[in-house]
Design a protein around this motif. Structure first.
Motif, mmCIF file in Angstrom:
data_model
loop_
_atom_site.group_PDB
_atom_site.id
_atom_site.type_symbol
_atom_site.label_atom_id
_atom_site.label_comp_id
_atom_site.label_asym_id
_atom_site.label_seq_id
_atom_site.Cartn_x
_atom_site.Cartn_y
_atom_site.Cartn_z
ATOM 1 N N UNK A 195 3.388 15.528 -19.862
ATOM 2 C CA UNK A 195 3.360 14.412 -19.395
ATOM 3 C C UNK A 195 2.495 14.623 -18.177
ATOM 4 N N UNK A 196 1.304 13.980 -17.891
ATOM 5 C CA UNK A 196 0.420 13.963 -16.730
ATOM 6 C C UNK A 196 0.464 12.895 -15.931
ATOM 7 N N UNK A 197 0.791 12.807 -14.586
ATOM 8 C CA UNK A 197 0.766 11.609 -13.734
ATOM 9 C C UNK A 197 -0.527 11.525 -12.982
ATOM 10 N N UNK A 198 -1.290 10.538 -13.252
ATOM 11 C CA UNK A 198 -2.663 10.468 -12.508
ATOM 12 C C UNK A 198 -2.347 9.341 -11.329
ATOM 13 N N UNK A 199 -2.334 9.758 -9.948
ATOM 14 C CA UNK A 199 -2.148 8.904 -8.802
ATOM 15 C C UNK A 199 -2.783 9.272 -7.831
ATOM 16 N N UNK A 200 -2.789 8.360 -6.559
ATOM 17 C CA UNK A 200 -3.501 8.734 -5.222
ATOM 18 C C UNK A 200 -2.859 9.760 -4.705
ATOM 19 N N UNK A 201 -3.417 10.297 -3.999
ATOM 20 C CA UNK A 201 -2.910 11.804 -3.179
ATOM 21 C C UNK A 201 -1.765 11.218 -2.130
ATOM 22 N N UNK A 202 -1.856 10.179 -1.638
ATOM 23 C CA UNK A 202 -0.805 9.667 -0.818
ATOM 24 C C UNK A 202 0.527 9.559 -1.557
ATOM 25 N N UNK A 203 0.480 9.366 -2.903
ATOM 26 C CA UNK A 203 1.931 8.901 -3.517
ATOM 27 C C UNK A 203 2.523 9.981 -4.166
ATOM 28 N N UNK A 204 1.956 11.380 -3.870
ATOM 29 C CA UNK A 204 2.348 12.459 -4.486
ATOM 30 C C UNK A 204 3.985 13.026 -4.294
ATOM 31 N N UNK A 212 0.885 -1.321 0.170
ATOM 32 C CA UNK A 212 -0.136 0.056 0.015
ATOM 33 C C UNK A 212 0.828 1.263 0.397
ATOM 34 N N UNK A 213 1.908 1.381 0.788
ATOM 35 C CA UNK A 213 2.638 2.552 0.985
ATOM 36 C C UNK A 213 3.662 2.562 -0.178
ATOM 37 N N UNK A 214 4.222 1.555 -0.888
ATOM 38 C CA UNK A 214 5.180 1.607 -2.106
ATOM 39 C C UNK A 214 4.600 0.578 -3.140
ATOM 40 N N UNK A 215 3.664 0.669 -3.850
ATOM 41 C CA UNK A 215 2.986 -0.182 -4.784
ATOM 42 C C UNK A 215 3.993 -0.309 -6.087
ATOM 43 N N UNK A 220 4.486 20.272 -9.806
ATOM 44 C CA UNK A 220 3.291 19.693 -9.093
ATOM 45 C C UNK A 220 1.990 19.763 -9.854
ATOM 46 N N UNK A 221 2.040 20.710 -10.847
ATOM 47 C CA UNK A 221 1.009 20.825 -11.576
ATOM 48 C C UNK A 221 0.605 19.761 -12.680
ATOM 49 N N UNK A 222 1.587 18.690 -12.910
ATOM 50 C CA UNK A 222 1.616 17.795 -13.563
ATOM 51 C C UNK A 222 0.930 16.482 -13.116
ATOM 52 N N UNK A 223 0.570 16.471 -11.795
ATOM 53 C CA UNK A 223 -0.080 15.566 -11.211
ATOM 54 C C UNK A 223 -1.340 15.642 -11.074
ATOM 55 N N UNK A 224 -2.101 14.728 -11.133
ATOM 56 C CA UNK A 224 -3.537 14.593 -10.755
ATOM 57 C C UNK A 224 -3.549 13.674 -9.481
ATOM 58 N N UNK A 225 -3.890 14.343 -8.454
ATOM 59 C CA UNK A 225 -4.178 13.529 -7.281
ATOM 60 C C UNK A 225 -5.633 13.248 -6.767
ATOM 61 N N UNK A 226 -5.580 11.664 -6.904
ATOM 62 C CA UNK A 226 -7.077 11.248 -6.809
ATOM 63 C C UNK A 226 -7.403 10.918 -5.100
#
Length: 347
Positions: A58-67, A25-28, A79-85
């Motif tokens: 390039x946009x990275x879509x990831x969970x907020x905990x992996x920012x 979970x912490x490092x998938x 940071x603006x290239x990250x989509x934080x779910x």
């Protein structure tokens, strides 16, 4: 087609439970170097697509905990290239959200959607295929997927059935079939009508947004109010939400040494094997009368085993798992029961 119209959305928000206990979970899995290259799966995916699109597209879509992990592994990004779910809702909501933000920046954007758990052996052929696909969707209002000719009846892959309708070198899709049982996978491979679905999609942003509005209006409505509504979106993949419903899906048939690394069995199939068909990802091994196994352990550990065939031995952070390498149901059972017993301690 303008190079500056090219964008890529890299999907990096999953937890990779089928590769537990190495994927945690912490490092998938996307943040782990499974291939021994000193680059994680995310970094390798980024390296691949930066050859095709501008780095700032390039946009990275990831969970907020992996920012922080993403920014550490990819210092080239802002940071603006990250989509934080804020919550995991599968790929459809995150892809729509990323596409809507790209559309605000560039109404002519041509977009690649890419998972992180792929290996590509022929990088030059891959880049050529992606560029051909981008040119195709720039000229046509179609949704495009990349298809791979199957060489065996793999049950962990999705399959694409082709029609006889062609446009240039691109073929219209008849239907998608998700992870068939083995007897059907054999029929699909023998028929010559089916290809593996790579899960790599390309489309013009206008084409995509029209398809989203038609086939998943609930998600579009919710996210029109902002990312705050993300957690209320249905938990659904882009395959189920759009690709399997749309009537304008085409496939480009490719051969660039593709493999999905989503399970231990698939990981085993990809890697080089010793004379007894054993794979050691990391750690040292002493194997006696063992064949067709996959083994991974910390580098300073040694695994000694006797009489094992078709097994997985995985050691990671106080978890040692020994089971049949192709029994994904058992691995899922172990994961769920351990979580119920011990909470998140070993998850």
């Amino acid at each position: 087609m303008a190079y500056n119209n090219n964008y890529c959305i890299i999907l990096a928000g999953g937890v990779g439970r089928r590769l537990w206990p190495v994927s945690r979970e912490k490092l998938p899995k996307q943040f782990v170097d499974f291939l021994g290259t000193n680059r994680t799966l995310l970094q390798q995916t980024f390296d691949r697509y930066r050859k095709i699109v501008p780095t700032d597209h390039i946009i990275i879509s990831t969970h907020v905990t992996y920012k922080d992990i993403v920014l550490e592994q990819l210092p080239e990004l802002n940071e603006n290239q990250l989509i934080l779910e804020p919550m995991r809702r599968n790929t459809a909501p995150s892809i729509y959200w990323a596409c809507s933000l790209i559309q605000q920046k560039n109404a002519n954007a041509n977009i690649i959607v890419a998972p992180t758990d792929h290996v590509i052996l022929k990088e030059d052929e891959f880049c050529k295929a992606i560029n051909n696909g981008l040119e195709f969707i720039d000229r046509h209002p179609y949704l495009l997927t990349l298809g791979i000719k199957p060489n065996s009846p793999v049950t962990e892959y999705g399959y694409i059935q082709l029609t006889d309708e062609k446009e240039d070198r691109f073929i219209k899709v008849k239907t998608f079939v998700e992870k068939p049982q083995l007897e059907f996978a054999k029929i699909f491979v023998d028929s010559g009508e089916f290809y593996w679905n790579s899960g790599i999609f390309l489309w013009n942003v206008d084409t995509a947004m029209r398809a989203f509005a038609k086939y998943m209006p609930e998600i579009c409505t919710k996210l029109s109010n902002g990312i705050e509504e993300f957690s209320t979106c249905p938990n659904i993949s882009i395959d189920y939400a759009v690709m399997e419903k749309a009537d304008n899906v085409y496939v480009q048939l490719c051969d660039f040494g593709w493999a999905d690394l989503g399970t231990w069995e698939l990981m085993y199939q990809h890697h080089d094997k010793d004379k007894h068909q054993n794979v050691t990802l990391s750690g040292e091994t002493m194997l006696y009368d063992c064949e067709n196994n996959i083994i991974t352990a910390p580098k300073d550990n040694i695994i000694i085993a006797q009489g094992l065939k078709d097994y997985l031995i995985a050691v990671k952070d106080k978890v040692i798992m020994i089971c049949k390498k192709d029994d994904n149901a058992a691995i899922r059972k172990f994961y769920n029961e351990l979580q119920m017993k011990s909470g998140e301690k070993y998850i």
